[in-house]
Scaffold this motif. Structure first.
Motif, PDB file in Angstrom:
ATOM      1  N   ARG A   1       0.641  -1.268  -0.035  1.00 13.31           N
ATOM      2  CA  ARG A   1      -0.098  -0.204   0.006  1.00 13.31           C
ATOM      3  C   ARG A   1       0.864   1.135  -0.014  1.00 13.31           C
ATOM      4  NH1 ARG A   1      -4.664  -1.540   4.553  1.00 13.31           N
ATOM      5  NH2 ARG A   1      -5.467  -3.068   3.463  1.00 13.31           N
ATOM      6  N   THR A   2       0.195   2.369  -0.780  1.00 13.99           N
ATOM      7  CA  THR A   2       1.315   3.589  -0.750  1.00 13.99           C
ATOM      8  C   THR A   2       0.915   4.125   0.553  1.00 13.99           C
ATOM      9  OG1 THR A   2       0.610   3.737  -3.213  1.00 13.99           O
ATOM     10  CG2 THR A   2       1.327   5.570  -2.003  1.00 13.99           C
ATOM     11  N   ARG A   3       2.129   4.669   0.926  1.00 18.66           N
ATOM     12  CA  ARG A   3       2.037   5.243   2.394  1.00 18.66           C
ATOM     13  C   ARG A   3       1.902   6.880   2.346  1.00 18.66           C
ATOM     14  NH1 ARG A   3       7.367   2.750   5.633  1.00 18.66           N
ATOM     15  NH2 ARG A   3       6.686   0.467   5.786  1.00 18.66           N
ATOM     16  N   ARG A   4       0.894   7.204   2.979  1.00 15.94           N
ATOM     17  CA  ARG A   4       0.694   8.674   3.003  1.00 15.94           C
ATOM     18  C   ARG A   4       1.473   9.518   3.562  1.00 15.94           C
ATOM     19  NH1 ARG A   4      -5.874   8.963   4.223  1.00 15.94           N
ATOM     20  NH2 ARG A   4      -6.494   7.798   2.428  1.00 15.94           N
ATOM     21  N   ALA A   5       2.140  10.560   2.962  1.00 14.52           N
ATOM     22  CA  ALA A   5       2.844  11.505   3.873  1.00 14.52           C
ATOM     23  C   ALA A   5       2.444  11.934   5.027  1.00 14.52           C
ATOM     24  CB  ALA A   5       3.254  12.870   3.055  1.00 14.52           C
ATOM     25  N   PRO A   6       3.282  12.047   6.315  1.00 18.38           N
ATOM     26  CA  PRO A   6       2.781  12.579   7.588  1.00 18.38           C
ATOM     27  C   PRO A   6       2.247  14.134   7.479  1.00 18.38           C
ATOM     28  CG  PRO A   6       5.101  12.434   7.226  1.00 18.38           C
ATOM     29  CD  PRO A   6       4.712  11.840   6.138  1.00 18.38           C
ATOM     30  N   HIS A   7       1.258  13.939   8.137  1.00 22.49           N
ATOM     31  CA  HIS A   7       0.713  15.426   8.170  1.00 22.49           C
ATOM     32  C   HIS A   7       1.461  16.488   8.861  1.00 22.49           C
ATOM     33  CE1 HIS A   7      -2.403  18.479   8.798  1.00 22.49           C
ATOM     34  NE2 HIS A   7      -2.079  18.601   9.943  1.00 22.49           N
ATOM     35  N   ARG A   8       1.684  17.592   8.338  1.00 23.26           N
ATOM     36  CA  ARG A   8       2.606  18.503   8.902  1.00 23.26           C
ATOM     37  C   ARG A   8       1.557  19.756   9.306  1.00 23.26           C
ATOM     38  NH1 ARG A   8       7.659  18.904   4.469  1.00 23.26           N
ATOM     39  NH2 ARG A   8       8.446  16.809   4.963  1.00 23.26           N
ATOM     40  N   PRO A   9       2.020  20.223  10.541  1.00 22.73           N
ATOM     41  CA  PRO A   9       1.204  21.427  10.957  1.00 22.73           C
ATOM     42  C   PRO A   9       1.273  22.645  10.479  1.00 22.73           C
ATOM     43  CG  PRO A   9       2.783  20.841  12.617  1.00 22.73           C
ATOM     44  CD  PRO A   9       2.692  19.723  11.650  1.00 22.73           C
ATOM     45  N   SER A  10       0.527  23.557  10.239  1.00 20.09           N
ATOM     46  CA  SER A  10       0.826  24.848   9.676  1.00 20.09           C
ATOM     47  C   SER A  10       1.672  25.814  10.438  1.00 20.09           C
ATOM     48  CB  SER A  10      -0.757  25.428   9.351  1.00 20.09           C
ATOM     49  OG  SER A  10      -1.665  24.955   8.990  1.00 20.09           O
ATOM     50  N   PRO A  11       2.735  26.337   9.394  1.00 20.52           N
ATOM     51  CA  PRO A  11       3.438  27.142  10.308  1.00 20.52           C
ATOM     52  C   PRO A  11       2.995  28.209  11.333  1.00 20.52           C
ATOM     53  CG  PRO A  11       3.730  27.846   7.829  1.00 20.52           C
ATOM     54  CD  PRO A  11       2.667  26.441   8.276  1.00 20.52           C
ATOM     55  N   LEU A  12       3.737  28.674  11.996  1.00 19.54           N
ATOM     56  CA  LEU A  12       3.134  29.785  12.945  1.00 19.54           C
ATOM     57  C   LEU A  12       3.938  31.217  12.611  1.00 19.54           C
ATOM     58  CD1 LEU A  12       3.263  28.096  16.527  1.00 19.54           C
ATOM     59  CD2 LEU A  12       1.461  27.993  14.861  1.00 19.54           C
ATOM     60  N   LEU A  13       3.184  32.172  13.085  1.00 20.17           N
ATOM     61  CA  LEU A  13       3.723  33.501  12.539  1.00 20.17           C
ATOM     62  C   LEU A  13       5.292  33.475  13.424  1.00 20.17           C
ATOM     63  CD1 LEU A  13       0.949  35.885  13.048  1.00 20.17           C
ATOM     64  CD2 LEU A  13       1.491  34.758  11.159  1.00 20.17           C
ATOM     65  N   ASN A  14       6.025  34.162  12.605  1.00 18.84           N
ATOM     66  CA  ASN A  14       7.096  34.195  13.146  1.00 18.84           C
ATOM     67  C   ASN A  14       7.205  35.792  13.884  1.00 18.84           C
ATOM     68  OD1 ASN A  14       7.775  36.431  10.931  1.00 18.84           O
ATOM     69  ND2 ASN A  14       8.496  34.667   9.505  1.00 18.84           N
ATOM     70  N   SER A  15       8.371  36.330  14.312  1.00 23.17           N
ATOM     71  CA  SER A  15       8.603  37.153  15.104  1.00 23.17           C
ATOM     72  C   SER A  15       8.215  38.667  14.105  1.00 23.17           C
ATOM     73  CB  SER A  15       9.839  37.532  15.901  1.00 23.17           C
ATOM     74  OG  SER A  15      10.955  37.589  14.818  1.00 23.17           O
ATOM     75  N   SER A  16       8.806  38.546  13.068  1.00 25.32           N
ATOM     76  CA  SER A  16       8.558  39.771  11.946  1.00 25.32           C
ATOM     77  C   SER A  16       7.250  39.815  11.607  1.00 25.32           C
ATOM     78  CB  SER A  16       9.424  39.398  10.590  1.00 25.32           C
ATOM     79  OG  SER A  16       9.090  40.706   9.781  1.00 25.32           O
ATOM     80  N   GLU A  17       6.468  38.785  11.500  1.00 25.82           N
ATOM     81  CA  GLU A  17       4.845  38.774  11.125  1.00 25.82           C
ATOM     82  C   GLU A  17       4.126  39.292  12.263  1.00 25.82           C
ATOM     83  OE1 GLU A  17       4.899  35.353   7.839  1.00 25.82           O
ATOM     84  OE2 GLU A  17       4.804  34.790   9.915  1.00 25.82           O
TER      85      GLU A  17
ATOM     86  N   GLY B   1      -9.927  27.653  22.880  1.00 21.51           N
ATOM     87  CA  GLY B   1      -8.712  27.294  21.797  1.00 21.51           C
ATOM     88  C   GLY B   1      -9.487  27.111  20.490  1.00 21.51           C
ATOM     89  N   VAL B   2      -8.843  27.494  19.095  1.00 16.62           N
ATOM     90  CA  VAL B   2      -9.593  27.318  17.822  1.00 16.62           C
ATOM     91  C   VAL B   2      -8.347  26.780  16.826  1.00 16.62           C
ATOM     92  CG1 VAL B   2     -11.677  28.823  18.216  1.00 16.62           C
ATOM     93  CG2 VAL B   2      -9.235  29.648  17.238  1.00 16.62           C
ATOM     94  N   PRO B   3      -8.961  26.167  15.929  1.00 19.44           N
ATOM     95  CA  PRO B   3      -8.017  25.665  14.867  1.00 19.44           C
ATOM     96  C   PRO B   3      -6.773  26.679  14.468  1.00 19.44           C
ATOM     97  CG  PRO B   3     -10.057  24.708  14.542  1.00 19.44           C
ATOM     98  CD  PRO B   3     -10.045  25.909  15.443  1.00 19.44           C
ATOM     99  N   GLU B   4      -7.295  27.837  14.351  1.00 20.55           N
ATOM    100  CA  GLU B   4      -6.602  28.964  13.773  1.00 20.55           C
ATOM    101  C   GLU B   4      -5.273  29.290  14.377  1.00 20.55           C
ATOM    102  OE1 GLU B   4     -10.370  29.033  11.608  1.00 20.55           O
ATOM    103  OE2 GLU B   4      -9.703  28.954  13.498  1.00 20.55           O
ATOM    104  N   PHE B   5      -5.501  29.267  16.040  1.00 22.38           N
ATOM    105  CA  PHE B   5      -4.391  29.607  16.859  1.00 22.38           C
ATOM    106  C   PHE B   5      -3.802  28.337  17.730  1.00 22.38           C
ATOM    107  CE2 PHE B   5      -6.817  33.480  15.871  1.00 22.38           C
ATOM    108  CZ  PHE B   5      -5.788  34.482  15.849  1.00 22.38           C
ATOM    109  N   ARG B   6      -2.592  28.420  17.883  1.00 25.29           N
ATOM    110  CA  ARG B   6      -2.168  27.408  18.425  1.00 25.29           C
ATOM    111  C   ARG B   6      -1.576  27.772  19.832  1.00 25.29           C
ATOM    112  NH1 ARG B   6      -0.022  23.898  14.598  1.00 25.29           N
ATOM    113  NH2 ARG B   6      -1.646  23.596  13.202  1.00 25.29           N
TER     114      ARG B   6
ATOM    115  N   TYR C   1      -1.194  32.775  15.846  1.00 26.81           N
ATOM    116  CA  TYR C   1      -1.551  32.403  14.581  1.00 26.81           C
ATOM    117  C   TYR C   1      -1.110  31.243  13.923  1.00 26.81           C
ATOM    118  CZ  TYR C   1      -3.976  33.354  10.333  1.00 26.81           C
ATOM    119  OH  TYR C   1      -5.043  33.040   9.134  1.00 26.81           O
ATOM    120  N   ALA C   2      -1.894  30.279  13.103  1.00 31.49           N
ATOM    121  CA  ALA C   2      -1.363  29.417  12.671  1.00 31.49           C
ATOM    122  C   ALA C   2      -1.604  29.657  10.967  1.00 31.49           C
ATOM    123  CB  ALA C   2      -2.055  28.097  12.721  1.00 31.49           C
ATOM    124  N   LYS C   3      -0.577  30.085  10.152  1.00 27.83           N
ATOM    125  CA  LYS C   3      -1.000  30.315   8.901  1.00 27.83           C
ATOM    126  C   LYS C   3      -1.645  29.320   7.959  1.00 27.83           C
ATOM    127  CE  LYS C   3       3.637  31.659   8.611  1.00 27.83           C
ATOM    128  NZ  LYS C   3       4.856  32.021   8.023  1.00 27.83           N
ATOM    129  N   ALA C   4      -2.542  29.565   7.437  1.00 28.40           N
ATOM    130  CA  ALA C   4      -3.563  28.696   6.227  1.00 28.40           C
ATOM    131  C   ALA C   4      -2.253  28.401   4.985  1.00 28.40           C
ATOM    132  CB  ALA C   4      -4.521  29.020   5.904  1.00 28.40           C
TER     133      ALA C   4
END
Length: 218
Positions: free
Chosen positions: A56-72, A119-124, A181-184
């Motif tokens: 069976r083809t293995r699915r790529a592991p789920h990667r969480p959305s990147p968070l805002l950096n200090s500049s953002e 807690g909501v999905p858009e914020f970690r 904030y977790a970037k879409a």
């Protein structure tokens, strides 16, 4: 009279009479050897007919959305400064935060301050805040301005301003929580390495923190 058949033998030698075998008649050693080798040959054909199933083809592991950096995060603070301009009406804390993030280019579906606290999905949740993060209590939310001074920007009873989330008034409201904030995926893909975060021309000056006792929230 019963007869055994071997498809790999010649027609003349393909039949072995069971009755003759019972009478003790012997056969040539070559014929006996062929009888022993025939079953493995058929087994090999069966294996060829049923090849092993493809893995069976293995699915790529789920990667969480990147968070805002200090500049953002500073971009969010810059958008908050624009919100201090005179307006006909004063928004409540949750609508203020929602408007600031949209203005900074980081949209999310509007939710109440209590939902943000739970807690909501858009914020970690984060332990150590940076400028632009959310600081939330049950029923109130603001934007962290300077973590080293424990200051945040929000809608207060005296107007839009800055206060200290370590002040006694806020401690009485319960334990605060920080969120980033977790970037879409669409926002993360549009970013290019080396491009600085957008900034505004005016200086980022933040007013001194007011006292919570004289400037409680809405």
């Amino acid at each position: 009279m019963q007869t055994l058949y071997f498809c790999n033998l010649r027609p003349q030698a393909s039949r072995i009479n069971i009755e003759e075998a019972m009478l003790g008649k012997t056969h040539s050693p070559a014929l006996l050897l062929l009888c022993v080798l025939v079953p493995p040959a058929f087994a090999g054909q069966a294996n060829d007919a049923n090849p092993p199933k493809a893995s069976r083809t293995r699915r790529a592991p789920h990667r969480p959305s990147p968070l805002l950096n200090s500049s953002e995060g500073l971009t969010v603070i810059s958008a908050a400064l624009e919100s201090r301009r005179p307006a006909h009406s004063k928004p409540d804390c949750s609508h203020l935060v929602h408007t600031i993030y949209e203005r900074a280019g980081f949209p999310y579906s509007y939710v109440s301050s209590s939902d943000l606290y739970r807690g909501v999905p858009e914020f970690r949740p984060v332990v150590h805040p940076q400028p632009g993060d959310l600081v939330a209590w049950p029923g109130h939310v603001g934007i962290v301005v300077n973590p080293s001074q424990d200051t945040f920007f929000s809608s207060l009873r005296s107007g839009l301003g800055v206060d200290s989330y370590s002040a006694s008034y806020w401690k009485e409201r319960g334990q605060h929580r920080f969120f980033r904030y977790a970037k879409a995926p669409s926002i993360a893909r549009s970013e290019k390495p080396g491009n600085p975060a957008p900034h505004h021309s005016h200086a980022m000056t933040i007013p001194a923190a007011s006292h919570s006792q004289t400037a409680p929230p809405l």
